[in-house]
Design an enzyme around this catalytic site. Structure first.
Site, PDB file in Angstrom:
ATOM      1  N   ASP A   1       0.799  -1.223   0.000  1.00  0.00           N
ATOM      2  CA  ASP A   1       0.000   0.000   0.000  1.00  0.00           C
ATOM      3  C   ASP A   1       0.831   1.271   0.000  1.00  0.00           C
ATOM      4  OD1 ASP A   1      -2.391  -1.305  -0.158  1.00  0.00           O
ATOM      5  OD2 ASP A   1      -2.712  -1.397   1.983  1.00  0.00           O
TER       6      ASP A   1
ATOM      7  N   TYR B   1      -9.804  -0.458   2.990  1.00  0.00           N
ATOM      8  CA  TYR B   1      -9.232  -0.369   4.339  1.00  0.00           C
ATOM      9  C   TYR B   1      -8.846   1.062   4.693  1.00  0.00           C
ATOM     10  CZ  TYR B   1      -8.574  -4.894   6.636  1.00  0.00           C
ATOM     11  OH  TYR B   1      -8.760  -6.060   7.329  1.00  0.00           O
TER      12      TYR B   1
END
Length: 765
Positions: free
Chosen positions: A405, A489
């Site tokens: 990420d 998320y």
């Protein structure tokens, strides 16, 4: 501070300044050998000796005070104007109009200067002036009249050639006439990086979604699943990762995941509640075309779950809670911290904050002001440099869900604009963040970083049972944080500073689960069924903190080492006749390969970063302890494809000597990276000495998520992290200096009034 004889280093400011004074010539005060990124000498800066005029500030006695203050500290993030200048400079340097039009700006960040530049700025150019940061030389230091120009580092992707290049631009006052007109930037260097793909951008994500939804075979596949309205469809363009040669970076690829909402007029609907499985899509992101498509298996869409949405209880057929009363956090006299630009002072702590598109929040120049020993450095730079989320389901498409990420998307670029009263409570100081977008424009995330104080319960307490007198101190901490969203998320990243010298790094995980669809009547052993036709795969989250330590080290000093501490049980025998003995055993980590370590709660394992030249009142070396929290290692076989890009996950702790170009544990470009073990796993093969050096500590920590029914439709916050704790750093606890609150004093008076009764009771014992 180190008091023993200092190491002689050819790159120290003292030696450079001394040579300039001896030669009596103009000379650059930075060493070109310390700039491996550009390999070029910086712009020369004239040197002067300090004059005899004195400042009224006793801390700057004998120091020339500059008549014109510097506008930006060398570590301040790039301003919006500086980003614009850097982009314009690079674009203007394009050879042809086609090249310039094809430039896409992935990242524009400050090229952080060498540590001696930072020390000089803090010593003489930016208050509070700290001349003690720099070593003294015979005849006094030689001080430049100004700091060198700031520089920007740009990662540029060419849509025309599918090439990635790195540019260094000097943001000077020099005006250059180029194709782009007049500006104040100058290209220092440019280099094409072969065989890599840079991070994806939000503009690309939006274009990819539109291309997929407009692709006729895809629309036909959705019709088979009962979906005609493309406005209901969500296309999340995940990076391809690297699973075989077909994922090589010669093409810029995305393998989207597909989801589908049930209502087009409900903007708060949780679209992740209905994953679309059985469809394979591969998109060429350079040319924005679908190059592979296959409707492999018709799996029915999960039925609309009445619990799917994350709006308030009343909109989901329930009742919102009404029995919670207002909670107010007020500071009528204002906060205890002080802010000057990006420089923060609170209690005895001081540090600077920065922000990058990749890492998000960066903490610089962390120091603790010890009344007896002055300003004591702890760390030069703290940040989260990478995170990896591998999924444990071997079925398609979940086996390829192993997102990097930070390296593939950017934590900072996905940060939120925070809201007072929701994300943060109390007296808040916010900081904005500026980024370039894909086409080179400047975007600003307002209120991106939150700075505030928090009450944190009891700092320490003791009550004397004989007298009944109690001493209590409440703990207060200073928190610096930001929150980002990557697809489904949310991640909150926090650095907490405590009054007793502790630093806590904390990550909060929340948001929405990434789900899979199930055929009717089936279950999946690699996940939790949370609704009819819907399951949540097991997965892990790993974070990497990079800590450029400087425990009691001034710039130029390399006096740190790392020791590992394990608790050992004493062997039965004459030294342990009662079989109860145990002790702490230390082991010096002398080299990089020896310092590849894992957590072990059974031996209370921890690590201490020590200064080899500074001792406390007991004669022990001063240090800071890395205290792990809960942790894990990858639950994957050694041949798992994602581990070839994430070899750094194989150990919890790595230690390297500082090197300016060793920033990211999986390499700078993990997207579609075909190289095995790039980054940390490669650097440590040099097996460099760690016995007395400029230490960089890498801590890898993670959590294994086995989803629960209670994680649906929203996932309550989970917390993981670690502590940096003083270990022999202070001669006594700094907590004793924290004053008691008024309520503590009132308690004392009550206890003293009750003392005669207690004495009477004691007499009867």
């Amino acid at each position: 501070m180190a008091t023993a004889q200092e190491k002689a280093t050819p790159t120290s400011f003292a030696s450079a300044a001394g040579k300039a004074a001896a030669d009596g010539v103009l000379q650059s005060w930075t060493d070109p050998s310390q700039d491996p990124i550009t390999k070029r000498s910086p712009t020369p800066v004239s040197l002067i000796h300090p004059v005899s005029s004195l400042s009224s500030d006793p801390n700057t006695k004998g120091i020339t005070i500059m008549t014109r203050a510097q506008t930006c500290h060398p570590l301040d993030p790039l301003t919006a104007a500086e980003i614009s200048v850097a982009v314009a400079t690079v674009r203007a340097a394009g050879a042809t109009p086609e090249v310039r039009d094809g430039m896409r700006f992935v990242e524009v960040v400050l090229l952080e200067p060498v540590k001696h530049v930072v020390a000089l700025a803090d010593a003489y150019f930016f208050p509070p002036f700290q001349p003690s940061l720099l070593p003294r030389t015979k005849g006094g230091p030689v001080i430049p009249t100004k700091l060198p120009p700031r520089r920007a580092r740009l990662v540029v992707y060419s849509k025309r050639s599918n090439e990635t290049s790195i540019w260094i631009v000097e943001l000077s006052e020099v005006r250059a006439t180029t194709r782009g007109g007049h500006h104040r930037g100058k290209v220092i260097s440019s280099e094409v990086v072969p065989n890599v793909q840079p991070p994806m951008d939000a503009v690309e994500y939006a274009e990819c979604e539109a291309v997929v939804k407009d692709f006729p075979p895809f629309r036909e596949a959705m019709k088979k699943r009962g979906i005609d309205d493309m406005d209901l469809v969500m296309v999340d363009p995940w990076c391809a990762g690297y699973h075989s040669d077909s994922d090589a970076p010669s093409r810029r690829l995305a393998k989207p995941l597909i989801f589908c909402r049930t209502e087009s007029d409900c903007p708060m609907e949780n679209g992740y509640a209905r994953p679309v499985e059985g469809i394979h899509v591969l998109v060429d992101m350079q040319n924005m075309v679908v190059i592979e498509f296959e409707d492999r298996k018709l799996i029915p869409l999960p039925p609309a779950d009445p619990l799917r949405n994350y709006t308030s209880g009343e909109t989901r057929g329930g009742v919102d809670r009404s029995d919670i009363k207002p909670l107010q956090i007020i500071q009528p006299e204002g906060p205890s911290f002080r802010v000057s630009g990006h420089f923060i002072e609170w209690q005895k702590w001081n540090f600077r904050i920065g922000f990058t598109p990749r890492e998000g929040l960066v903490i610089y120049s962390v120091a603790y002001v010890d009344d007896g020993r002055g300003r004591r450095p702890v760390a030069h730079r703290l940040s989260f440099v990478e995170m990896v989320v591998p999924y444990g389901d071997p079925n398609d498409p979940h086996y390829r869900k192993n997102a990097f990420d930070a390296g593939e998307d950017g934590l900072g670029k996905n940060a939120h604009s925070l809201k007072k009263g929701c994300d943060c409570l109390g007296y808040i100081k916010y900081f904005d963040a500026h980024f370039t977008n894909f086409t080179g424009g400047v975007e600003t995330i307002e209120n991106c970083v939150c700075l505030h104080e928090e009450d944190h319960g009891i700092l320490w307490k003791h009550q004397d049972w004989r007298t009944g007198l109690a001493e209590v101190r409440r703990s207060r901490r200073l928190s610096v944080s930001f929150v980002c969203t990557v697809a489904n998320y949310e991640y909150g990243f926090f650095w907490h500073f405590y009054q007793d010298g502790k630093i806590e790094a904390e990550v909060k995980l929340t948001g929405i689960l990434s789900l899979g669809a199930l055929p009717p009547g089936e279950t999946r052993k690699y996940g939790t069924t949370i609704a009819p036709g819907l399951y949540a795969p097991v997965h892990q989250h790993f974070f990497v903190a990079r800590m450029d330590m400087a425990v009691d080290c001034r710039p130029g000093e390399t006096f740190n080492q790392v020791v590992e501490v394990n608790v050992k049980i004493e062997e039965p025998g004459k030294d342990n006749v009662h079989n109860n003995a145990f002790y702490a055993e230390e082991e010096l980590l002398r080299s990089e390969l020896q310092a590849m370590r894992d957590c072990n709660p059974l031996s209370a394992r921890h690590w201490i970063i020590r200064n080899t030249r500074t001792v406390n009142r007991s004669g022990q070396l001063t240090g800071y302890k890395l205290m792990p929290g809960s942790n894990c290692l990858p639950l994957a076989g050694s041949e798992a494809k994602f581990l070839r890009r994430a070899a750094f996950l194989k150990h919890n702790v790595w230690v390297t000597p500082y090197a300016r170009d060793e920033m990211y544990p999986g390499g700078e470009f993990p997207n579609q990276n075909p190289r095995v073990g790039e980054g940390l796993a490669t650097w440590v093969k040099q097996n460099r000495s760690l016995e007395e050096t400029d230490i960089v500590l890498w801590y890898v920590f993670g959590v294994t998520h086995i989803p629960r029914l209670e994680d649906w439709p929203v996932m309550p916050v989970d917390r993981i992290g670690f502590m940096l704790m003083p270990y022999g750093f202070f001669n006594s606890s700094p907590a004793v200096d924290v004053p008691p609150s008024a309520s503590d004093l009132d308690l004392k008076e009550t206890v003293v009034a009750a003392k005669p009764i207690q004495n009477e009771l004691l007499a009867k014992l």
